[in-house]
Design a protein around this motif. Structure first.
Motif, PDB file in Angstrom:
ATOM      1  N   GLY A 189       0.831  -1.193   0.000  1.00 12.59           N
ATOM      2  CA  GLY A 189       0.000   0.000   0.000  1.00 12.59           C
ATOM      3  C   GLY A 189       0.862   1.238   0.000  1.00 12.59           C
ATOM      4  O   GLY A 189       1.941   1.252   0.602  1.00 12.59           O
TER       5      GLY A 189
ATOM      6  N   ASP B 148      -6.716   6.503   1.499  1.00 15.39           N
ATOM      7  CA  ASP B 148      -6.521   5.524   0.421  1.00 15.39           C
ATOM      8  C   ASP B 148      -6.042   4.191   0.978  1.00 15.39           C
ATOM      9  O   ASP B 148      -6.509   3.125   0.580  1.00 15.39           O
ATOM     10  CB  ASP B 148      -5.502   6.047  -0.595  1.00 15.39           C
ATOM     11  CG  ASP B 148      -6.043   7.190  -1.437  1.00 15.39           C
ATOM     12  OD1 ASP B 148      -7.279   7.350  -1.482  1.00 15.39           O
ATOM     13  OD2 ASP B 148      -5.229   7.926  -2.017  1.00 15.39           O
TER      14      ASP B 148
ATOM     15  N   ASN C 118      -7.700   0.220   1.045  1.00  9.45           N
ATOM     16  CA  ASN C 118      -7.012  -0.693   0.138  1.00  9.45           C
ATOM     17  C   ASN C 118      -7.220  -2.146   0.586  1.00  9.45           C
ATOM     18  O   ASN C 118      -6.829  -2.526   1.692  1.00  9.45           O
ATOM     19  CB  ASN C 118      -5.512  -0.349   0.145  1.00  9.45           C
ATOM     20  CG  ASN C 118      -4.719  -1.164  -0.845  1.00  9.45           C
ATOM     21  OD1 ASN C 118      -4.971  -2.344  -1.043  1.00  9.45           O
ATOM     22  ND2 ASN C 118      -3.730  -0.535  -1.449  1.00  9.45           N
TER      23      ASN C 118
END
Length: 256
Positions: A234, A240, A244
């Motif tokens: 990641g 975000d 993920n």
């Protein structure tokens, strides 16, 4: 866009045939706080050790301030502006706060570390300048009242702050923090988080930190890199990374 302060390119590291880092690449933008997260043994501390020259990568390179290094040595990294703290305080426990923080200026001085620790052989102008810098960073980290205390007599949270002061006193442009809140209670974590944010905002220091407390990571970081068994799974903003699916599977778990 401005060039990133730090660029890692295909960095790999093995110990006795076991991959600690596997072709790892990512950038750290100037002025950001970047968190490295992942399970124990994911390669996070090994990565910091490569960046500041404690380890040499098997392959790949580190680009710092536009200069590419296959290997950078610890003294060279410090001279170029890389500061470092360690998970377990590497302080001189029987010396004062003043002398511990002065140790962070050794790369700038003409006298030896022993001379500085015991006040022998210092150039007077150098000594005055070093003491001024120590006083400034002590005030910044609320350590002024502890300046002359022996480190071993201080609470753990304050000792961690002394370690941070020693890393900051030389004015690094990049600061590497290896679990700066390990072993702290919630109040101490909040206090250390405040000092890290102020270091980033007021001093303009780019920070790469390792941290396991996800509430801390999400509250501090502009950028999160997730490692699992030496691989990057990641890389992005905290939100975000939180969404993920590879990160969830490797580290965060469905509860997050």
């Amino acid at each position: 866009m401005p060039e990133p302060i730090l660029q890692l390119r295909d960095v790999s590291l093995s110990f006795k045939g076991i991959k600690a880092l596997n072709a790892l690449s990512f950038d750290v933008e100037r002025g950001e706080i970047c968190a490295l997260i992942g399970p124990n043994g994911a390669g996070k501390s090994s990565l910091l050790n490569i960046i500041n020259g404690v380890y040499r990568a098997d392959s790949g390179s580190v680009v710092f301030n536009g200069e590419r290094f296959v290997r950078i040595r610890p003294a060279q990294a410090a001279h170029l502006g890389v500061g470092r703290t360690f998970q377990h305080n590497a302080l001189f426990r029987h010396l004062s706060v003043l002398d511990n923080v002065l140790a962070g200026l050794i790369r700038h001085c003409r006298a030896t570390m022993v001379e500085h620790a015991f006040g022998v052989g210092r150039d007077r102008r150098e000594s005055r300048e070093f003491n001024r810098r120590v006083d400034e960073i002590a005030a910044f980290l609320d350590l002024t009242n502890h300046r002359d205390r022996v480190v071993a007599t201080l609470p753990y949270g304050i000792q961690k702050r002394v370690d941070l002061a020693r890393a900051l006193v030389g004015g690094p442009s990049l600061l590497l923090l290896d679990e700066p809140m390990a072993g702290m209670n919630q109040d101490e974590k909040q206090e250390m988080s405040r000092f890290i944010l102020e270091t980033n905002a007021s001093l303009g220091t780019t920070i790469v930190l390792i941290e396991h407390d996800m509430s801390v990571v999400m509250g501090l970081s502009h950028h999160v890199v997730v490692l699992d068994y030496g691989r990057k799974v990641g890389d992005g903003s905290p939100e975000d990374v939180r969404r993920n699916p590879d990160v969830i599977a490797a580290y965060l778990g469905t509860a997050h």
